[in-house]
Design an enzyme around this catalytic site. Structure first.
Site, PDB file in Angstrom:
ATOM      1  N   LEU A 123      -4.585  -5.700   1.621  1.00 58.63           N
ATOM      2  CA  LEU A 123      -3.302  -6.314   2.006  1.00 58.63           C
ATOM      3  C   LEU A 123      -2.384  -6.417   0.784  1.00 58.63           C
ATOM      4  O   LEU A 123      -2.033  -7.493   0.335  1.00 58.63           O
ATOM      5  CB  LEU A 123      -3.546  -7.696   2.634  1.00 58.63           C
ATOM      6  CG  LEU A 123      -2.359  -8.293   3.384  1.00 58.63           C
ATOM      7  CD1 LEU A 123      -2.147  -7.605   4.721  1.00 58.63           C
ATOM      8  CD2 LEU A 123      -2.564  -9.799   3.610  1.00 58.63           C
TER       9      LEU A 123
ATOM     10  N   ARG B 126      -6.416   6.653   1.111  1.00 59.30           N
ATOM     11  CA  ARG B 126      -7.066   7.797   0.478  1.00 59.30           C
ATOM     12  C   ARG B 126      -8.279   8.178   1.334  1.00 59.30           C
ATOM     13  O   ARG B 126      -9.008   7.290   1.802  1.00 59.30           O
ATOM     14  CB  ARG B 126      -7.541   7.452  -0.938  1.00 59.30           C
ATOM     15  CG  ARG B 126      -6.442   7.389  -1.971  1.00 59.30           C
ATOM     16  CD  ARG B 126      -5.807   8.764  -2.252  1.00 59.30           C
ATOM     17  NE  ARG B 126      -4.749   8.686  -3.250  1.00 59.30           N
ATOM     18  CZ  ARG B 126      -3.453   8.533  -2.971  1.00 59.30           C
ATOM     19  NH1 ARG B 126      -3.050   8.425  -1.716  1.00 59.30           N
ATOM     20  NH2 ARG B 126      -2.561   8.493  -3.942  1.00 59.30           N
TER      21      ARG B 126
ATOM     22  N   GLU C 185      -8.531  16.846   0.850  1.00 60.38           N
ATOM     23  CA  GLU C 185      -7.275  17.465   1.255  1.00 60.38           C
ATOM     24  C   GLU C 185      -6.759  18.405   0.162  1.00 60.38           C
ATOM     25  O   GLU C 185      -7.024  18.158  -1.015  1.00 60.38           O
ATOM     26  CB  GLU C 185      -6.227  16.397   1.596  1.00 60.38           C
ATOM     27  CG  GLU C 185      -5.889  15.455   0.456  1.00 60.38           C
ATOM     28  CD  GLU C 185      -4.994  14.291   0.900  1.00 60.38           C
ATOM     29  OE1 GLU C 185      -5.343  13.581   1.845  1.00 60.38           O
ATOM     30  OE2 GLU C 185      -3.934  14.144   0.272  1.00 60.38           O
TER      31      GLU C 185
ATOM     32  N   HIS D  87      -0.926  14.277   5.148  1.00 64.89           N
ATOM     33  CA  HIS D  87      -0.518  13.345   4.077  1.00 64.89           C
ATOM     34  C   HIS D  87       1.010  13.255   3.948  1.00 64.89           C
ATOM     35  O   HIS D  87       1.583  13.659   2.942  1.00 64.89           O
ATOM     36  CB  HIS D  87      -1.146  13.762   2.738  1.00 64.89           C
ATOM     37  CG  HIS D  87      -1.184  12.640   1.730  1.00 64.89           C
ATOM     38  ND1 HIS D  87      -2.123  12.557   0.730  1.00 64.89           N
ATOM     39  CD2 HIS D  87      -0.392  11.546   1.562  1.00 64.89           C
ATOM     40  CE1 HIS D  87      -1.901  11.481  -0.018  1.00 64.89           C
ATOM     41  NE2 HIS D  87      -0.846  10.844   0.475  1.00 64.89           N
TER      42      HIS D  87
HETATM   43  C1  8YV Z   1       2.293  10.895  -2.090  1.00 62.06           C
HETATM   44  C2  8YV Z   1       0.758   8.882  -2.032  1.00 62.06           C
HETATM   45  O1  8YV Z   1       2.119  11.781  -1.040  1.00 62.06           O
HETATM   46  O2  8YV Z   1       2.052   7.311  -3.178  1.00 62.06           O
HETATM   47  C3  8YV Z   1       0.936   7.733  -2.945  1.00 62.06           C
HETATM   48  O3  8YV Z   1      -0.070   7.217  -3.426  1.00 62.06           O
HETATM   49  O4  8YV Z   1      -0.309   9.211  -1.664  1.00 62.06           O
HETATM   50  C4  8YV Z   1       1.930   9.586  -1.521  1.00 62.06           C
HETATM   51  O5  8YV Z   1       3.048   8.812  -1.444  1.00 62.06           O
HETATM   52  C5  8YV Z   1       1.629  11.525  -3.226  1.00 62.06           C
HETATM   53  O6  8YV Z   1       1.247  10.713  -4.247  1.00 62.06           O
HETATM   54  C6  8YV Z   1       2.499  12.657  -3.737  1.00 62.06           C
HETATM   55  O7  8YV Z   1       1.782  13.522  -4.437  1.00 62.06           O
END
Ligand code: 8YV
Length: 320
Positions: free
Chosen positions: A153, A233, A262, A280
């Site tokens: 949260l 993740r 991924e 993603h």
């Molecule tokens: C992005 C993300 O897709 O902010 C994050 O942690 O997973 C996403 O917003 C990513 O980091 C871009 O590469």
């Protein structure tokens, strides 16, 4: 021009490359025919690393190549691609892109939840495939009367919880600690939370301590009416256990925006009808990605100008 030189390991948005190049030297590793020779010649000049570190991790061995490295500017709020603990111990600042993506990711999480529970992609496919004249799309499960357990949260988790409440969904949460000033019921134990809710919303960062914590036992506790949504993740969920739970109908359905390996997605997940799978895209609107990219640039530029980073991560707090 600053005397900073920033290394960008993999292709990233032009806003970042051009924004940095306007202020300092930029080394694009992916354009070098002989990367090893290039790094050997320029490693001593590199003071910053910027970009997305999903494909190429910025671990201890990588950082060690650059004796004058001062800042790693991560595109994304999640910085599991950077060994921030190592950086913290070695005077290297790590920054991420919090806040600018919070509402976007929360919107996507609710969209994914609705798509999963009401089967929107499959219902749309029914229409597009010309099946409607032969009969209506089957009735779906409902969002109403449900309780959502939020795993993690933080800023995004809270933005999702606010939206869930607006839909009439009750909220509870788990995380490292009970949070002062938060009225949602707190569970110290993830399995106990999963047992009491029928939506598990995964928003916890990827790390060694969250690796596959949504396991077989948690999924079984979530139960046959349970819906798993993951916008955090892939590593937080035990993917093989999830596939088994979905196949055996131990949970109702899963909506996933992230995957352990991924952009590779297990064929078994794709074959299942009770999944909604996205590539993603949580933060992937033009406006939000531009804001994130600008923050990557601004963190390095502010640091290079001697004003310190704008959004340092917890492991590398900035002492003014
Ligand atoms: C992005 C993300 O897709 O902010 C994050 O942690 O997973 C996403 O917003 C990513 O980091 C871009 O590469």
């Amino acid at each position: 021009m600053s005397d900073f030189a920033v290394l960008i390991p993999t292709p990233t948005m032009p806003l970042i490359v051009d924004g940095l190049a306007a202020k300092m030297t930029v080394y694009k590793i992916w354009e070098q025919a002989d990367e090893k020779a290039f790094l050997a010649a320029h490693a001593g000049k590199v003071t910053a690393i910027a970009g997305s570190f999903h494909a190429r991790k910025i671990d201890e061995a990588f950082m060690k190549q650059f004796p004058n490295l001062k800042i790693v500017s991560n595109f994304g709020v999640g910085y599991d691609g950077v060994d921030a603990a190592y950086a913290g111990k070695h005077g290297i600042t790590v920054t991420n892109t919090p806040d600018v993506l919070t509402e976007e990711v929360a919107d996507l999480a609710l969209g994914l939840l609705l798509s999963t529970v009401r089967e929107l992609p499959r219902a749309e496919h029914h229409l597009r495939a010309g099946k409607w004249p032969q009969g209506p799309y089957p009735l779906s499960a409902t969002l109403q009367g449900r309780t959502m357990g939020v795993l993690g949260l933080g800023r995004i988790g809270k933005a999702i919880a606010r939206r869930a409440e607006a839909f009439g969904v009750k909220v509870a949460y788990t995380g490292r600690n009970k949070q002062a000033g938060v009225a949602y019921p707190y569970y110290a134990d993830l399995t106990a939370l999963a047992r009491d809710v029928d939506i598990l919303m995964v928003v916890a960062p990827g790390s060694a301590s969250t690796y596959r914590i949504v396991n077989k036992q948690v999924l079984e506790a979530l139960g046959p009416n349970g819906i798993l949504i993951n916008v955090a993740r892939g590593s937080v969920v035990d993917e093989p256990a999830l596939i088994e739970a979905l196949k055996a109908k131990k949970i109702l359905a899963a909506g996933l925006d992230v995957f352990e390996h991924e952009p590779k997605v297990p064929a078994e997940l794709i074959a299942l009808e009770n999944t909604v799978l996205l590539p993603h895209v949580g933060s992937a609107s033009v406006a939000t990605r531009n804001a994130m990219g600008q923050l990557v640039v601004d963190n390095v530029a502010s640091f290079a100008a001697g004003k310190g980073p704008l959004t340092p991560v917890a492991e590398t707090p900035w002492k003014a």
